[in-house]
Motif scaffolding. Sequence first.
Motif, PDB file in Angstrom:
ATOM      1  N   THR A  95      19.456  20.660   5.537  1.00  0.00           N
ATOM      2  CA  THR A  95      20.369  21.118   4.484  1.00  0.00           C
ATOM      3  C   THR A  95      21.733  20.450   4.624  1.00  0.00           C
ATOM      4  OG1 THR A  95      19.255  23.267   4.372  1.00  0.00           O
ATOM      5  CG2 THR A  95      21.487  23.134   3.465  1.00  0.00           C
ATOM      6  N   LEU A  96      22.233  20.404   5.859  1.00  0.00           N
ATOM      7  CA  LEU A  96      23.525  19.751   6.097  1.00  0.00           C
ATOM      8  C   LEU A  96      23.441  18.263   5.769  1.00  0.00           C
ATOM      9  CD1 LEU A  96      24.481  21.459   9.485  1.00  0.00           C
ATOM     10  CD2 LEU A  96      25.440  21.937   7.226  1.00  0.00           C
ATOM     11  N   GLY A  97      22.312  17.647   6.142  1.00  0.00           N
ATOM     12  CA  GLY A  97      22.136  16.231   5.829  1.00  0.00           C
ATOM     13  C   GLY A  97      22.076  15.980   4.335  1.00  0.00           C
ATOM     14  N   ALA A  98      21.377  16.859   3.619  1.00  0.00           N
ATOM     15  CA  ALA A  98      21.268  16.701   2.166  1.00  0.00           C
ATOM     16  C   ALA A  98      22.616  16.912   1.484  1.00  0.00           C
ATOM     17  CB  ALA A  98      20.230  17.677   1.608  1.00  0.00           C
ATOM     18  N   LEU A  99      23.358  17.930   1.939  1.00  0.00           N
ATOM     19  CA  LEU A  99      24.688  18.166   1.364  1.00  0.00           C
ATOM     20  C   LEU A  99      25.629  17.002   1.681  1.00  0.00           C
ATOM     21  CD1 LEU A  99      25.133  21.980   2.130  1.00  0.00           C
ATOM     22  CD2 LEU A  99      24.630  20.911  -0.082  1.00  0.00           C
ATOM     23  N   GLY A 100      25.517  16.469   2.902  1.00  0.00           N
ATOM     24  CA  GLY A 100      26.325  15.305   3.252  1.00  0.00           C
ATOM     25  C   GLY A 100      25.971  14.102   2.398  1.00  0.00           C
ATOM     26  N   ALA A 101      24.670  13.899   2.159  1.00  0.00           N
ATOM     27  CA  ALA A 101      24.248  12.788   1.296  1.00  0.00           C
ATOM     28  C   ALA A 101      24.755  12.985  -0.124  1.00  0.00           C
ATOM     29  CB  ALA A 101      22.726  12.676   1.299  1.00  0.00           C
ATOM     30  N   CYS A 102      24.775  14.237  -0.590  1.00  0.00           N
ATOM     31  CA  CYS A 102      25.288  14.525  -1.937  1.00  0.00           C
ATOM     32  C   CYS A 102      26.778  14.205  -2.011  1.00  0.00           C
ATOM     33  CB  CYS A 102      25.031  15.990  -2.287  1.00  0.00           C
ATOM     34  SG  CYS A 102      25.603  16.460  -3.940  1.00  0.00           S
ATOM     35  N   CYS A 103      27.536  14.629  -0.987  1.00  0.00           N
ATOM     36  CA  CYS A 103      28.974  14.343  -0.973  1.00  0.00           C
ATOM     37  C   CYS A 103      29.228  12.843  -0.888  1.00  0.00           C
ATOM     38  CB  CYS A 103      29.630  15.052   0.213  1.00  0.00           C
ATOM     39  SG  CYS A 103      29.687  16.848   0.081  1.00  0.00           S
ATOM     40  N   LEU A 104      28.448  12.154  -0.055  1.00  0.00           N
ATOM     41  CA  LEU A 104      28.633  10.717   0.093  1.00  0.00           C
ATOM     42  C   LEU A 104      28.278   9.983  -1.195  1.00  0.00           C
ATOM     43  CD1 LEU A 104      29.256   8.230   1.704  1.00  0.00           C
ATOM     44  CD2 LEU A 104      27.000   8.374   2.764  1.00  0.00           C
ATOM     45  N   THR A 105      27.190  10.413  -1.839  1.00  0.00           N
ATOM     46  CA  THR A 105      26.806   9.793  -3.110  1.00  0.00           C
ATOM     47  C   THR A 105      27.888   9.994  -4.159  1.00  0.00           C
ATOM     48  OG1 THR A 105      24.469  10.200  -2.612  1.00  0.00           O
ATOM     49  CG2 THR A 105      25.030   9.722  -4.902  1.00  0.00           C
ATOM     50  N   THR A 106      28.417  11.220  -4.240  1.00  0.00           N
ATOM     51  CA  THR A 106      29.472  11.505  -5.212  1.00  0.00           C
ATOM     52  C   THR A 106      30.729  10.693  -4.906  1.00  0.00           C
ATOM     53  OG1 THR A 106      28.605  13.753  -5.459  1.00  0.00           O
ATOM     54  CG2 THR A 106      30.826  13.343  -6.283  1.00  0.00           C
ATOM     55  N   ALA A 107      31.063  10.575  -3.609  1.00  0.00           N
ATOM     56  CA  ALA A 107      32.234   9.781  -3.222  1.00  0.00           C
ATOM     57  C   ALA A 107      32.072   8.333  -3.634  1.00  0.00           C
ATOM     58  CB  ALA A 107      32.455   9.887  -1.712  1.00  0.00           C
ATOM     59  N   MET A 108      30.884   7.777  -3.434  1.00  0.00           N
ATOM     60  CA  MET A 108      30.643   6.381  -3.795  1.00  0.00           C
ATOM     61  C   MET A 108      30.659   6.197  -5.309  1.00  0.00           C
ATOM     62  SD  MET A 108      30.547   4.608  -1.090  1.00  0.00           S
ATOM     63  CE  MET A 108      30.054   3.115  -1.940  1.00  0.00           C
ATOM     64  N   MET A 109      30.110   7.159  -6.038  1.00  0.00           N
ATOM     65  CA  MET A 109      30.060   7.043  -7.494  1.00  0.00           C
ATOM     66  C   MET A 109      31.460   7.124  -8.105  1.00  0.00           C
ATOM     67  SD  MET A 109      26.806   6.700  -8.347  1.00  0.00           S
ATOM     68  CE  MET A 109      26.743   5.695  -6.859  1.00  0.00           C
ATOM     69  N   THR A 110      32.298   8.009  -7.558  1.00  0.00           N
ATOM     70  CA  THR A 110      33.621   8.234  -8.141  1.00  0.00           C
ATOM     71  C   THR A 110      34.669   7.252  -7.619  1.00  0.00           C
ATOM     72  OG1 THR A 110      34.051   9.924  -6.445  1.00  0.00           O
ATOM     73  CG2 THR A 110      33.185  10.672  -8.565  1.00  0.00           C
ATOM     74  N   SER A 111      34.317   6.442  -6.622  1.00  0.00           N
ATOM     75  CA  SER A 111      35.279   5.471  -6.078  1.00  0.00           C
ATOM     76  C   SER A 111      34.917   4.048  -6.481  1.00  0.00           C
ATOM     77  CB  SER A 111      35.317   5.571  -4.551  1.00  0.00           C
ATOM     78  OG  SER A 111      34.089   5.144  -3.987  1.00  0.00           O
ATOM     79  N   ARG A 112      34.087   3.912  -7.521  1.00  0.00           N
ATOM     80  CA  ARG A 112      33.631   2.601  -7.988  1.00  0.00           C
ATOM     81  C   ARG A 112      32.884   1.840  -6.896  1.00  0.00           C
ATOM     82  NH1 ARG A 112      38.342   0.049 -11.913  1.00  0.00           N
ATOM     83  NH2 ARG A 112      38.838   1.956 -13.048  1.00  0.00           N
ATOM     84  N   GLY A 113      32.128   2.589  -6.091  1.00  0.00           N
ATOM     85  CA  GLY A 113      31.357   1.958  -5.029  1.00  0.00           C
ATOM     86  C   GLY A 113      32.212   1.400  -3.910  1.00  0.00           C
ATOM     87  N   ASN A 114      33.367   2.015  -3.675  1.00  0.00           N
ATOM     88  CA  ASN A 114      34.317   1.502  -2.687  1.00  0.00           C
ATOM     89  C   ASN A 114      33.904   1.936  -1.282  1.00  0.00           C
ATOM     90  OD1 ASN A 114      36.495   0.490  -1.346  1.00  0.00           O
ATOM     91  ND2 ASN A 114      38.040   1.508  -2.583  1.00  0.00           N
ATOM     92  N   ALA A 115      32.904   1.243  -0.720  1.00  0.00           N
ATOM     93  CA  ALA A 115      32.381   1.613   0.590  1.00  0.00           C
ATOM     94  C   ALA A 115      33.411   1.444   1.695  1.00  0.00           C
ATOM     95  CB  ALA A 115      31.144   0.786   0.913  1.00  0.00           C
TER      96      ALA A 115
END
Length: 209
Positions: A95-115
């Motif tokens: 669950t923590l991993g999935a929530l972390g992946a969700c946060c990371l995906t959202t961060a990447m989407m909203t930052s124009r893919g700014n890894a």
Amino acid sequence: MNKMLIPILFAIGTALFWGCYGPTIGNAATPRGIDGKPLLPPEGWSPFKPYVFIGIAYLVIAIIGGIAMMKVKGDSFTYTGAHFATAKWGFLAGTLGALGACCLTTAMMTSRGNALLVMPIVFGGAVAVTAIVSVLRLHEGVKISPMLWVGMALTFIGVVIVARNTPHGHAPTKPADGHGAADHAASDAAPAGDAVVHNEGAITDEAAG
């Protein structure tokens, strides 16, 4: 083989996979309109659309791969009694991993893919959170060294340095208002003007002939 070598190798593997995770998911960012803003559905998509297939990948690799390796290791498929801890804590960790992946995906989407902005924060922050959780769990039985806080501060500084100095491309500059359009129109009009002059010359030659 050194007993510490195996976990170190797998930890390095995690860093490699997760280090590529951010740039990879950045490729799934929604297109942007003329104004530079992300396109919303139905023309574009939300961060949760690629997240669905992240979950499918977890499902396929974790379940099928996990069952296969349990079979190879001769493990039982019992999750009751003394084995219930594996189900309880495994589900919580997932669950923590999935929530972390969700946060990371959202961060990447909203930052124009700014890894280069997101990933140092993820890894540097994860180290600090792990240390804090360990302190909270073991605070009664261990003495906290002041160097722990020094290390966390250095980690933060390192995150900032890495994020600010990671090489990346720059977006193409927009032409100045009016000049770009005028130059483009002039370049388009030039061949047409040459054709007119050439045609006029041809007509003059015919008349002279």
